[in-house]
Design a protein around this motif. Structure first.
Motif, PDB file in Angstrom:
ATOM      1  N   PRO A 504      -7.262  29.488 -24.256  1.00 28.11           N
ATOM      2  CA  PRO A 504      -6.276  29.906 -24.758  1.00 28.11           C
ATOM      3  C   PRO A 504      -4.943  28.717 -25.021  1.00 28.11           C
ATOM      4  O   PRO A 504      -4.147  28.391 -24.180  1.00 28.11           O
ATOM      5  CB  PRO A 504      -5.676  30.881 -23.227  1.00 28.11           C
ATOM      6  CG  PRO A 504      -6.129  30.208 -22.246  1.00 28.11           C
ATOM      7  CD  PRO A 504      -7.344  29.724 -22.700  1.00 28.11           C
ATOM      8  N   ARG A 507      -1.459  29.682 -24.992  1.00 29.50           N
ATOM      9  CA  ARG A 507      -0.924  30.061 -23.833  1.00 29.50           C
ATOM     10  C   ARG A 507      -0.500  28.671 -22.691  1.00 29.50           C
ATOM     11  O   ARG A 507       0.508  28.590 -22.168  1.00 29.50           O
ATOM     12  CB  ARG A 507      -1.782  30.899 -22.851  1.00 29.50           C
ATOM     13  CG  ARG A 507      -1.447  32.554 -23.544  1.00 29.50           C
ATOM     14  CD  ARG A 507      -2.763  33.279 -22.965  1.00 29.50           C
ATOM     15  NE  ARG A 507      -3.058  33.321 -21.712  1.00 29.50           N
ATOM     16  CZ  ARG A 507      -4.174  33.545 -21.161  1.00 29.50           C
ATOM     17  NH1 ARG A 507      -5.280  34.215 -21.799  1.00 29.50           N
ATOM     18  NH2 ARG A 507      -4.404  33.456 -19.947  1.00 29.50           N
ATOM     19  N   GLU A 510       2.605  27.367 -23.897  1.00 29.76           N
ATOM     20  CA  GLU A 510       3.868  28.008 -23.281  1.00 29.76           C
ATOM     21  C   GLU A 510       4.050  27.580 -21.812  1.00 29.76           C
ATOM     22  O   GLU A 510       4.932  27.415 -21.343  1.00 29.76           O
ATOM     23  CB  GLU A 510       3.405  29.446 -23.366  1.00 29.76           C
ATOM     24  CG  GLU A 510       3.829  29.944 -24.758  1.00 29.76           C
ATOM     25  CD  GLU A 510       3.372  31.538 -24.836  1.00 29.76           C
ATOM     26  OE1 GLU A 510       2.814  32.114 -23.778  1.00 29.76           O
ATOM     27  OE2 GLU A 510       3.439  32.261 -26.004  1.00 29.76           O
TER      28      GLU A 510
END
Length: 595
Positions: A504, A507, A510
């Motif tokens: 991911p 992600r 983030e």
């Protein structure tokens, strides 16, 4: 406090115009880092996550700034990690200096910890100049020679500094026999061919009825001159990958990239021309140039060692691209825009339509061509685009329309994976006020680019323009090699070597304080690009792409077609998807009747 050898080194680098060092610290180079700290930010240090990435940054900084790139690392593994990035600079003719630590002089030769024969190790990649310092009075000419040689020859040099020497008081060389007294400064000379050679080249070009041009990185500063000569000769112009930004793609006679990542118009033009003018390019694949004996050749090249090694040139002009083209132009006889150029322009127009159609073909879930196609029309003015090696480089090469004022590059001669994000970071230090976009495959992202996102997270607040986008093509496949196995080797996809984990990436972005955007629907791709380009925080745009859209050359040979069929007969694990995806793209010509 007396000036140490390291203090002098930092001072001397500053006098040479160095303002950024890319690297990673360690006890073998601590003296220089202490001097950097004392120098009150005269030279900024950019901390990479790995020394190899620092060397890529130095290479890319040289490309994007036109200045010396400098990387720094500790002894032993720190120094050895630099080598791949240094080879990137060497093969793409970029001026880069590597400064590395070494164990104390008294320990050398004693199989000491982290003792590596660094001079021998760097002998190939920094063959133009590599030296190990042994006394304070020697350091001045080591710095001066290493910098001047790197700039003058556009190559890699290296200096090895034993850690105990770094802390010694600096002393100028005495006025005595056996000493050297060097100075700072280098101005690039004007390099021009002889008048007689220009006349010979003009005779060849004037005699040609179907002139094709190939330009490379050596013509990046010669856009106006290339356009003027191409218009005079009524020529079409193909671009080697490192020369992608040398000509804007909105010119109707620019055929785009050439070679394995190239276009049909470039292939067709080279097959049919009677005269080839090559400018500033070391393009390696001779099979995509005219057949030997079918065309006459003229080459303009600043480095005589690269002359006439891809195609037997009738006239070789050693000189700067812009200056040589300006001198050549008055000797050329203007050709009318006839059937030759009209045919090239028609071919180019049809090709852009073909790319549009291919990009919008359905895929599972997103066609990777569409990722680059949707970006192309949204590219900001003065954008800098970097690409990794692998299948993403195909879409970078073919689908992105470069406009005037944009810059683009990648690892060319070395074609190394893992260069796109460090290249993008270096672009931000060369031009902190410009938007930067990196196109990266998931294989390269897992190899080392994910770690360098942490570097972006550390430094982005200091950039005048925060726009920094890393687009990840997530297809869970080492896609370029998968298709090479099928087409070149006639083997089915080897799952054990080709399948990679689904990570991911958005992600992860983030998690480290960046913006993450995930897209798995083609209908949302355009708006995702717009969101990323409008962000005031660096973005990782993760796109779930289809691995069965083939990144193949513009011309499929009969042998390649046979190899592909053989791979399917052997039982490719993704056979159904391969046939569907390929039949909608390049391979419909060799798979008649497939649905």
């Amino acid at each position: 406090m007396a000036q140490t050898v390291s203090d002098f080194i930092v001072q001397r680098l500053h006098q040479w115009g160095v303002r950024h060092l890319f690297g990673y610290p360690g006890d073998g180079i601590n003296g220089v880092f202490g001097a950097l700290n004392r120098a009150e930010d005269k030279i900024g240090f950019v901390q990479a996550r790995h020394e190899g990435m620092a060397a890529f940054m130095a290479s890319a900084y040289a490309k994007f700034s036109g200045q010396l790139g400098v990387c720094i690392a500790t002894s032993g593994p720190g120094a050895s990690h630099l080598v791949t990035g240094l080879y990137d600079a060497l093969l793409d003719h970029q001026p880069v200096l590597a400064i590395v630590g070494q164990q104390a002089r008294n320990a050398l030769g004693g199989h000491y910890q982290q003792e590596v024969d660094l001079v021998s190790m760097f002998k190939d990649v920094a063959g133009a100049y590599v030296a190990q310092a042994s006394s304070p009075a020697q350091v001045r000419h080591l710095i001066d020679r290493a910098v001047r040689i790197a700039l003058a020859r556009r190559t890699v040099t290296a200096i090895v500094l034993p850690n105990d020497l770094q802390e010694e008081p600096y002393e100028n060389p005495p006025r005595a026999h056996g000493t050297l007294h060097s100075g700072v400064g280098y101005s690039r000379p004007s390099i021009m061919p002889h008048e007689a050679d220009l006349e010979r080249a003009a005779e060849v070009l004037n005699a040609g009825k179907k002139v094709a041009m190939l330009i490379g990185a050596g013509a990046l500063h010669a856009t106006d001159e290339v356009i003027a000569v191409a218009d005079c000769l009524s020529a079409g112009c193909a671009k080697a990958l490192l020369g992608k930004a040398a000509l804007p793609d909105d010119l109707p006679w620019v055929t785009g990239s050439i070679g394995l990542l190239g276009t049909e118009p470039s292939y067709n033009m080279m097959t049919a021309c009677d005269t080839l003018l090559m400018v500033g390019s070391g393009f390696p694949y001779s099979e995509f140039l005219p057949k030997e004996g079918s065309a006459r050749g003229v080459q303009i090249e600043i480095d005589a060692s690269m002359m006439s090694i891809r195609f037997p040139m009738e006239v070789g002009l050693v000189g700067d691209a812009a200056e040589t083209l300006r001198a050549l132009l008055p000797r050329l006889k203007p050709k009318a825009d006839g059937a030759w150029r009209k045919g090239i322009e028609d071919d180019v127009a049809k090709w852009w339509e073909t790319l549009d159609d291919r990009a919008h073909q359905p895929a599972a879930p997103i066609n990777p061509q569409l990722v680059a196609w949707e970006l192309s029309s949204r590219l900001p003015e003065r954008a800098i685009i970097t690409s990794d090696s692998g299948s993403c480089a195909n879409w970078f090469a073919r689908d992105l329309k470069i406009r005037r004022g944009m810059t683009a590059s990648l690892s060319g001669g070395l074609a190394s994976m893992g260069a796109a994000v460090p290249y993008a970071l270096a672009a931000k230090y060369a031009h902190p006020d410009r938007p930067v976009i990196a196109l990266v495959g998931d294989g390269a992202m897992q190899m080392n680019n994910m770690a360098e996102l942490i570097t972006a997270a550390k430094y982005w607040r200091s950039w005048r323009d925060p726009r920094f986008i890393v687009c990840v093509f997530n297809n869970e496949d080492l896609n370029q090699v998968t298709w090479e196995q099928r087409i070149i080797n006639g083997d089915p996809k080897f799952e054990a070597s080709q399948r990679i984990p689904d990570v991911p990436y958005s992600r992860f972005a983030e998690m480290i304080g960046l913006t993450g955007i995930f897209v798995d629907s083609p209908q949302l791709l355009g708006s995702a690009w717009e969101q990323a380009l409008a962000s005031e925080i660096p973005v990782v745009l993760e796109v779930k792409t289809d691995p069965e859209v083939p990144p193949l050359p513009p011309h499929i040979t009969l042998q390649q077609a046979k190899n592909f069929s053989l791979a399917l007969m052997k039982g490719d694990p993704d056979q159904t998807g391969v046939i569907k995806g390929a039949a909608r793209q390049v391979l419909e010509k060799i798979l008649p009747g497939k649905e």
